[in-house]
Every structure is written in structure tokens, then in C-alpha cells.
Design a protein around this motif. Structure first.
Motif, PDB file in Angstrom:
ATOM      1  N   GLY A   1       0.841  -1.174   0.000  1.00 48.99           N
ATOM      2  CA  GLY A   1       0.000   0.000   0.000  1.00 48.99           C
ATOM      3  C   GLY A   1       0.880   1.229   0.000  1.00 48.99           C
ATOM      4  O   GLY A   1       1.821   1.361  -0.778  1.00 48.99           O
TER       5      GLY A   1
ATOM      6  N   LYS B   1      -8.588  -0.541  -4.036  1.00 47.34           N
ATOM      7  CA  LYS B   1      -8.188   0.002  -2.738  1.00 47.34           C
ATOM      8  C   LYS B   1      -9.180  -0.391  -1.653  1.00 47.34           C
ATOM      9  O   LYS B   1      -8.784  -0.692  -0.516  1.00 47.34           O
ATOM     10  N   GLU B   2     -10.450  -0.418  -1.983  1.00 40.70           N
ATOM     11  CA  GLU B   2     -11.468  -0.823  -1.007  1.00 40.70           C
ATOM     12  C   GLU B   2     -11.288  -2.285  -0.616  1.00 40.70           C
ATOM     13  O   GLU B   2     -11.393  -2.646   0.561  1.00 40.70           O
ATOM     14  N   CYS B   3     -11.000  -3.122  -1.611  1.00 41.99           N
ATOM     15  CA  CYS B   3     -10.771  -4.544  -1.322  1.00 41.99           C
ATOM     16  C   CYS B   3      -9.527  -4.728  -0.456  1.00 41.99           C
ATOM     17  O   CYS B   3      -9.510  -5.570   0.450  1.00 41.99           O
ATOM     18  N   ALA B   4      -8.497  -3.954  -0.729  1.00 40.23           N
ATOM     19  CA  ALA B   4      -7.282  -4.058   0.077  1.00 40.23           C
ATOM     20  C   ALA B   4      -7.571  -3.667   1.515  1.00 40.23           C
ATOM     21  O   ALA B   4      -7.088  -4.304   2.459  1.00 40.23           O
ATOM     22  N   GLU B   5      -8.358  -2.620   1.702  1.00 41.86           N
ATOM     23  CA  GLU B   5      -8.723  -2.189   3.057  1.00 41.86           C
ATOM     24  C   GLU B   5      -9.482  -3.286   3.787  1.00 41.86           C
ATOM     25  O   GLU B   5      -9.321  -3.465   4.996  1.00 41.86           O
ATOM     26  N   LYS B   6     -10.287  -4.047   3.052  1.00 38.66           N
ATOM     27  CA  LYS B   6     -11.068  -5.123   3.659  1.00 38.66           C
ATOM     28  C   LYS B   6     -10.226  -6.353   3.972  1.00 38.66           C
ATOM     29  O   LYS B   6     -10.604  -7.203   4.767  1.00 38.66           O
TER      30      LYS B   6
ATOM     31  N   TYR C   1      -0.777  -3.258  -2.934  1.00 41.63           N
ATOM     32  CA  TYR C   1      -1.558  -3.561  -1.736  1.00 41.63           C
ATOM     33  C   TYR C   1      -1.577  -5.058  -1.402  1.00 41.63           C
ATOM     34  O   TYR C   1      -2.327  -5.487  -0.533  1.00 41.63           O
TER      35      TYR C   1
ATOM     36  N   THR D   1     -16.362  -3.123   2.112  1.00 43.18           N
ATOM     37  CA  THR D   1     -16.009  -2.902   3.516  1.00 43.18           C
ATOM     38  C   THR D   1     -17.195  -3.077   4.443  1.00 43.18           C
ATOM     39  O   THR D   1     -17.020  -3.270   5.651  1.00 43.18           O
TER      40      THR D   1
END
Length: 888
Positions: free
Chosen positions: A81, A273-278, A311, A250
Motif C-alpha cells: 500500500g 483500494k477498497e478490497c485491500a482495506e477489507k 496492496y 467494507t
């Protein structure tokens, strides 16, 4: 950006657990990133790095650590990231020596980050002329000691004043290369395992629209009875296909391993990016609108891969069909195809999404089954090479099928395939044979090789190349269910004279050795077929059997099939394959099948073909592959660095000087360092100069055009000149033919008889150095009768290379030619392969002609083109994933 910043050191890497990270040189603007990284370290990690408490970095330290010269002081960092998770550095302490240290964030320790950073730092050090690393380590820091010792380099250690000093010689060794390859293999296999064995799947873009892409994938997942939870994601609807939907990834209240993205291309980047955050670990992008649409789409595709890897995610696609795993413990159908074959022994990789649906349907029709399936689409990240790494270890996969439209890293493919083919057959359909082009959108280079060269490289690696998908499936059903044949001798048993003769003719055309067919007559039943097959299998002179059952009227199908299966299973000798043309039906027929795992056809099931010619064609491929597997050192390249290697590299560096080339040189001095003598040649500006040169060389001599290209033309050479008068006359004659402006040259005459041959090496930007061989006869040149192998060459590679040209019989005493010293020729080819492998600046090397006689070989001419490599070779150096456009 500092103009000295070495962009080529940047790399995406796969970690030991299958995740990814980005490796790059540190930059001054990383100061805040370094402070944040340091603040997350445990006191123990800090203590091991600084040999004492060091709660914070001073501004002076931060400035020093982030400002390096990329030569004497180098630091590489690993990022996931936007965060820095590890750093490794060296500081030069002597002419070719540097001190190293590294730190890995505690939360990311044990993921193999330190090992991969050490590989990359060692490569940068060698590039800067550093040969030795020194590390002072506290005895309690066993993790760092293990990283240094397990790298495979020659290491020494000493203990002084409570500190372990380790010294690493950075010269690559067989062990260090093996360590790198093994780590790469485990990491890439693990990254694919995470994709094919998810515990949960989210489908982003699953709407209520009938026939929509997202809903289709969702319904296929549910229809396959996926073993884990499935989460539809849609910002507006509450449920899709009766399953609760979530407004975002998320917002999902459970963990998500795999996400399928079926949204417009413009929205994919934000979703990554949303998937990485999850905490998603892998992505399947079925959306189109990327590289296949043109430059803007290609930029979007590069950005997708860059961000996903940054990420820690691997990406299948974009513009792909999806992936499937038939393991009963998984039952994954994350594809757009409603029909997925049952459980089987075949792993299937297809780049084409549109074609993938039809392929899966055909496999299911044949009753073959698959272990897993991946459609890579534009192949922006996950490629066939990644799947090879996974299938090599996957016990459920016994045969590998590849449908390829392009290659991302052909040299790596050849290395992997050479190793894997020794255990599991790889069957390839490669399109683009007439153009060698790359489909729009594919993240892959054009090969720039003739299709015959590509076929040769497949053969070198033991890969079975077939012409079309029907042949691929024909061969797969044989390899997946029957043993490999021990030889080319084929027995034919049937109830039709006409079909038996077709089978025999097909055997002869394919280079097999058919036995006289056994005709049982039109009325033959189960007893006759069973007894005839048993007798044929028991015969020592039979290696495989083709059975033909085509009754003129419907007969006792089930009983005959049972008799054939029983006879094949009851044979107590060496395992021999049995193939059938059973009523003209195609596939793994239920009545010819042995129950295997999960109720699918097991080992010993007899494959059926529409016609005996098709059965023979599949068998011929299997015979050739089995012979390759049994050949000595079939999968091994014999590499050894001789005494001349370093001297040769020094010579090349001196020749290029400060320039990048290209520089055309006489290759005699370079080859002499490897023990290869190039016969001297002297320029002859006059007849008397020619006579003087002949006196020095010894009579008889040859007079020819000095220009190597001109000397290839007919009428430009005079042979066997045994005295001064003959030489003077030949000089006058050749000057009249070529014109007085043409420079002539004299060379000693090689003993006769001899066969002229040509050996050359060209550094291909896609695959690395390629060795080619052919005869020097004018006819052979006109017909382009050449064969190819990747450098370096094993002894087996050299032998098969010589025998692969159509004119090879002239070397073995046929057509009135005496046999020549082929062994000496093969030894020369191995040496040439070594030169090509060890000298990265060697752009072109041509040995022409090379005379091969009963007395050995004589290299009469050799020239080379040298230039600095245009970037790293396709395979070599530290581990890295394929590159995308750098984001600086």
C-alpha cells in the motif's frame, strides 16, 4: 526525482505467503514514511538493529538514511500500500566490500520479505562492483542469521566481542540460484492457491439485471454450491438471487478472501483500494474496457495491476472468464460459464475468455473432468507461468493444458516447463504461428521468432505442442487415464479390415511401428475382443494397443466394453496404454471407464476417438513425450563456469569501453578463452601477399572473399590450392569474377571430406539468447533449414539440436557422405551455449562456416556483435513479477 535514481531496481515481488509487495530504492521524500515505519517496530527489533535501545530516529539519522547515492550507499525498501514495511541497506567499506543491515516490521516478519530484499540488494551491489557483504549480528538475532545463511551464497562467520560477523561472497552459486528458484516457486504457487481455494467470495457489481455479468457469476457460484459464504455487493439493492447484498466490500460483516469485480472499468481502481482495506487477498476482474481498447485502456490496466500488487493482491484478468476449482471441499465456479466439467485430473489455462466457455463445454461433453481452470483474459498479472508453479505441486492435477495467445516471460516458461515436464505432461496450443503477434490488450512482448523456433523451444522443454484444441483434448484424455508408452510399437485389434488399415497407415505416417493388425471379424463379441487384447498386451514386441470396435449393426456394446476394460486391467506385465475407436464415439465413455475418485473416470479408463487416425495421432505425441522423459538429463541444463569466464567478461567490458555499442568484432579472442580455436585468416591485398600468408599457415590453402557475407555466395571461394602458382592463378581468376575492389583473404585448407555447418546465437529480447544450428550448404540456407534451442545447452540439448534439422542425415553417413565427428560438433554447441549464457553483452555470435569431418571440427570464421543489455534479461537476477509502467 534524482536523475541518478535507478528505476530499473524497482520490482513487484511475491512473498512467501502468496501476497505481494513493491521493492524500490529509498528516496529523500520517504522521510515521513521511514519515521512511521520505525514507530511501529517493537523494542526487540530496534535492539537487534542498533545493539541497544533507540526509541526514535533523530532528524539527522532520517536525513542520512533516506539520502543515498545509489552507488556507495544504497537502501531498498519494501512497501505494501502506502506504508513502508521493511528496509535493507549497504554502506561501502572497501574497494569491493560493503556492510549491510535490514529491518522488517514485526507484523510482516515471517513472510519472506528479508530474503527477497537481500536478493535485490545483492544484485544492486554486484552492479556497483561490490563482491562481499559483511553483517555484524547479535547472537540472539537468529532470524537475521538464518536469512544470511539460507541465501545460498558462500558464507563465513566469526565471533568477536559478543557479535557474530558474517561475510557473504556475492558470486552467484548453484546453491544460491537453486534457493532463489525454490523460493519463487513456493511463493507463486501459494499466491495461486489462495485464489483457487478461497474461504469466501464477494461479487462486486452483482445486480438484479437478468443476464448481467455480475449476476451470472453470482448464480454460477451458487449453482456450484460453493463451500463458503458468497457476498453480492451492490450499492442500491438489498438482495440479489435471494442472497443478502451489501452496499460496499467494507460493509461485509465477514472476511473476504476473493473478490470478483464486474463493474465498469472506470470504477475498478477505486474498488481495488477498497478490497485491500477489507483484507481481500485476490481479485478476478471480468470487466472489459482495459488494454484491449487501446492506449487509454492500457494505462488503466497498468494502474490496476500496479495498485493491486502494491496492496498485496494478485489479479486474474482483466477481461477474463474467471476461475474454477472442482475440489469437493471448495466447489468454486467464479466464471461466466454455466457448464463446468466434473472432477478430473487436468488443469486448464486459457487466455481467451470467449473461447473458454466453449472449451469447458467440450471438456464436459467428453466426460474428462478438470482439477481447476483459469481464464487470464488480458493476462495483466496472473499468467500461465504462475499456474505452472501451482499445478506442479497440486496432487489433483496430473496433466496440464495451456491455450496460449501470448507469452509474458517465455524464458521463464521454458525453465519451469523443463522441470515440470519430467513429472507431469504439459500440452500446449499456441496461436499466432503465422504472425507471432500479440493480441490487443495482452501485457506481453512479441516474440520476434519464427514459429519453427518456438516449436524447437517447446521440444527442448519437453512441452507437447499440438495444432488445435481437438488434438489437445484427444491427447489429454490419453495422458490423464492411461500409462505412457514404453516405445513406438503399436498393436491393432479390431473388427474392420478397412479401419485397421487406416490405423496402420496412420502409425507409419506418425513414425510409429505398427504390428500386423488382428482382425476379429464383424461378428466378434466380448470373449474374442478380451482375449485378443490380452494376448496383444502380453506380447513383448507391443508397447501400446489401438482397439477398433465398429459393429455393422448394434452389438453387445456394454459387454464388449467390459471385456476390454478387464483385459487392460488384468495385464500383469509392463503398463501399456490402450486406446479405442469405440463405435466412433469421442471421450471417456461410461462403459469404458474405471471408477475413480469422486465418481469420475479413473486410471485405467480407456479413451475413445472418432476415428483410428485420431487415436494414433494422440498416441504418437505420447510416444515422443515418453522418450523425452526417459532421455538422460532430459530436464537438466549442465552449467559450469570455466576459467575463461571472468577473462571473457573482462574482454567484453574493455571492448565496449564507455560506449553502449553495438560493436562488431572478430570473435576469435573471445572464443579462445573458452577453448575454441578459430582458424586464422589473413587479408591478401595482392597475389604475393596471399603466397606469404600461405607459407605461414601451411599448404594447401583456401582463397575467398574477405567479407564473410560475400564469401557465402557461390563462386567466391577457391579450394585446395597446393602451391604458389595455383594460388596466384586463383587470385587473378577470383579478382576478375569479384572485381578488383573486392578484398580477398587466405586461410589454411581444412582436411576433406567435411560438412559445412553454421552455428549462431542471437539475444532475443523476449526469451534471451537463442542458439541456432543448420548446415552451410546453399540449399539448406535457402530452405532455412535450422533448429533452435535456448542457451545454455545440456549435452542432450546439443544432440537433439543437431538431429532436428532436415539435412542431419548428411552428418551420419547417409546419401553417400562419410559419417563425421558429431560428438565434437555437439561439444562445440554446448560451449557456444555457455558463452551466450555468461556474456549478457553478446547480442549476436555467428560461427560460419564450421567444418565437421571425421577428424573433428574446424571453426573457419566467427564474428560477434556486442552491446550493453537493453534492460535485464527475461530471466535472471532476483525474483520479480512482470513489470508494468512505472509510477514515479
Amino acid at each position: 526525482m534524482d536523475v541518478r535514481y535507478p528505476t530499473h531496481w524497482e520490482a513487484d515481488v511475491v512473498l512467501a505467503d502468496g501476497g505481494t509487495a513493491h521493492v524500490r530504492p529509498i528516496r529523500p521524500e520517504d522521510a515521513d514514511r521511514l519515521r512511521a515505519f520505525y514507530s511501529r517496530l517493537s523494542p526487540e527489533s530496534i535492539y537487534f538493529r542498533f545493539f541497544g535501545p533507540h526509541p526514535r530516529l533523530s532528524d539527522r539519522e532520517v536525513e542520512r538514511f533516506t539520502n543515498v547515492d545509489y552507488v556507495d550507499r544504497v537502501a531498498l525498501i519494501a512497501t505494501i500500500g502506502t506504508e513502508m514495511v521493511a528496509v535493507i541497506r549497504y554502506d561501502k567499506t572497501g574497494p569491493s566490500e560493503a556492510e549491510i543491515a535490514f529491518l522488517v516490521e514485526d507484523a510482516h516478519q515471517g513472510r519472506g520479505i528479508a530474503s527477497v530484499l537481500l536478493e535485490h540488494l545483492a544484485a544492486t551491489a554486484r552492479e556497483n562492483g561490490i563482491a562481499t557483504f559483511i553483517a555484524d549480528v547479535l547472537p540472539a538475532n537468529q532470524k537475521m542469521i538464518a536469512v544470511l545463511r539460507q541465501a545460498g551464497y558462500t558464507a563465513q562467520s566469526s565471533f568477536t566481542e559478543g557479535v557474530v560477523r558474517m561475510t557473504l561472497d556475492l558470486t552467484p552459486t548453484e546453491t544460491s540460484l537453486e534457493v532463489t528458484v525454490a523460493r519463487e516457486h513456493r511463493a507463486e504457487a501459494r499466491s495461486i492457491e489462495r485464489l483457487l481455494n478461497p474461504r469466501s467470495v464477494a461479487v462486486v457489481g452483482a445486480s438484479r439485471e437478468p443476464g448481467g455479468v455480475g449476476q451470472t457469476v453470482l448464480r454460477n457460484l451458487l449453482a456450484a454450491d460453493f463451500s463458503g459464504p458468497v457476498y453480492p455487493v451492490h450499492r442500491e439493492v438489498r438482495a440479489v438471487a435471494g442472497v443478502r447484498a451489501y452496499p460496499s466490500v467494507t460493509a461485509i460483516d465477514g472476511e473476504v478472501d476473493l473478490a470478483v469485480l464486474a463493474v465498469p472499468a472506470e470504477g475498478v481502481i477505486d474498488l481495488v483500494k477498497e478490497c485491500a482495506e477489507k483484507g481481500v487477498r485476490g481479485l478476478i476482474v471480468v470487466s472489459s474496457g482495459f488494454g484491449e481498447t487501446g492506449p487509454e485502456g492500457r494505462r488503466r490496466q497498468d494502474e490496476l495491476v500496479r495498485i493491486a500488487r502494491a496492496y498485496g493482491l494478485r489479479v486474474v484478468g482483466p477481461n477474463c472468464l474467471g476461475i474454477a476449482n472442482t475440489d469437493p471441499a471448495v466447489r468454486l465456479n467464479a466464471t461466466l460459464a454455466a457448464t463446468i466439467p466434473g472432477r478430473g485430473r487436468v488443469g486448464f489455462f486459457s487466455q481467451s475468455g470467449a473461447l473458454g466457455t466453449a472449451l469447458l463445454h467440450r471438456v464436459a461433453q467428453r466426460g474428462m473432468g478438470i482439477s481447476s481452470f483459469v481464464s487470464a483474459g488480458n493476462r495483466a498479472d496472473v499468467s500461465g507461468n504462475d499456474l505452472l508453479q501451482y499445478w506442479e505441486e497440486d496432487r489433483a492435477t496430473e496433466v496440464i493444458l495451456l491455450y496460449l495467445e501470448s507469452f509474458g516471460n517465455p524464458r521463464k516458461f521454458a525453465r519451469l516447463a523443463r522441470r515440470i515436464s519430467r513429472r507431469k505432461p504439459i500440452v500446449v496450443v499456441k496461436t499466432g504461428g503465422t504472425t507471432q503477434g500479440v493480441p490487443l490488450g495482452h501485457a506481453a512482448p512479441a516474440l520476434g521468432l519464427p514459429d519453427t523456433a518456438l516449436t524447437s523451444l517447446f521440444e527442448q522443454a519437453g512441452v507437447i505442442r499440438v495444432d488445435d484444441l481437438i488434438q489437445q483434448f484427444d491427447l489429454a484424455q490419453l495422458l490423464a487415464h492411461q500409462p505412457l508408452p514404453a516405445g513406438p510399437r503399436v498393436g491393432v485389434v479390431g473388427n474392420s479390415d478397412a479401419l485397421a488399415l487406416l490405423a496402420v497407415d496412420a502409425c507409419v505416417r506418425a513414425g510409429l511401428e505398427p504390428r500386423p493388425p488382428v482382425n476379429l471379424g464383424a461378428e466378434a463379441g466380448p470373449a474374442e475382443f478380451g482375449a485378443a487384447l490380452s494376448e496383444c498386451l502380453a506380447a513383448d514386441e507391443v508397447d501400446a494397443v489401438v482397439v477398433i470396435y465398429m459393429p455393422p449393426i448394434p452389438g453387445r456394446r456394454e459387454e464388449v466394453a467390459a471385456a476390454l476394460v478387464e483385459a487392460a486391467r488384468g495385464h500383469m506385465g509392463v503398463a501399456k496404454p490402450v486406446l479405442a475407436t469405440f463405435e466412433g464415439r469421442v471421450g471417456m465413455l461410461p462403459e469404458l471407464s474405471v471408477d475413480g475418485r469422486d465418481g469420475t473416470p479413473g486410471r485405467g479408463s480407456i479413451p475413445s476417438y472418432a476415428a483410428p487416425e485420431e487415436a494414433v495421432r494422440a498416441l504418437a505425441h505420447a510416444v515422443k513425450y515418453a522418450a523425452w522423459r526417459e532421455s538422460p538429463a532430459a530436464g537438466e541444463v549442465l552449467i559450469g563456469r570455466g576459467e575463461g569466464s571472468e577473462a571473457a567478461r573482462s574482454l567484453v567490458r574493455r571492448t565496449l569501453g564507455d560506449g553502449e555499442g553495438p560493436v562488431v568484432v572478430d570473435a576469435a579472442e573471445l572464443l579462445a578463452l573458452y577453448g575454441v580455436e578459430v582458424w586464422p585468416v589473413a587479408s591478401a591485398p595482392s597475389a604475393e601477399a596471399a603466397v606469404e600468408a600461405a607459407d605461414r599457415f601451411g599448404w594447401p590453402v583456401v582463397l575467398k572473399a574477405a567479407d564473410p557475407e560475400a564469401a557465402k555466395r557461390a563462386g567466391t571461394i577457391r579450394l585446395g590450392l597446393a602451391g604458389p602458382e595455383a594460388l596466384r592463378q586463383a587470385y587473378d581468376d577470383l579478382s576478375r569474377v569479384l572485381g578488383p575492389q573486392t578484398e580477398l583473404a587466405v586461410q589454411r585448407m581444412a582436411p576433406q571430406p567435411a560438412v559445412p555447418t553454421v552455428i549462431s546465437v542471437e539475444d532475443n529480447p523476449a526469451v534471451g539468447p537463442v542458439v541456432s544450428f543448420g548446415l552451410g550448404e546453399i540449399t539448406a540456407r535457402l530452405l532455412d533449414d535450422r533448429a533452435y534451442r535456448l542457451a545454455p545447452l545440456s549435452a542432450v540439448d546439443a544432440a537433439t539440436l543437431v538431429r532436428s534439422v532436415r539435412a542431419a542425415p548428411l552428418l551420419f553417413g547417409e546419401y553417400g557422405h562419410p559419417p563425421v565427428d558429431v560428438g565434437a560438433l555437439e561439444e562445440l554447441l554446448v560451449v557456444v551455449g555457455r558463452v551466450a549464457d555468461e556474456i549478457p553483452q553478446l547480442h549476436l555470435l555467428e560461427l560460419d562456416p564450421v567444418l565437421v569431418g571425421e577428424w573433428g571440427v574446424a571453426v573457419l570464421g566467427a564474428r560477434a556483435v556486442l552491446r550493453e543489455p537493453q534492460g535485464p534479461r527475461p530471466y535472471g537476477g532476483p525474483r520479480r513479477l512482470g513489470t508494468v509502467t512505472p509510477n514515479l
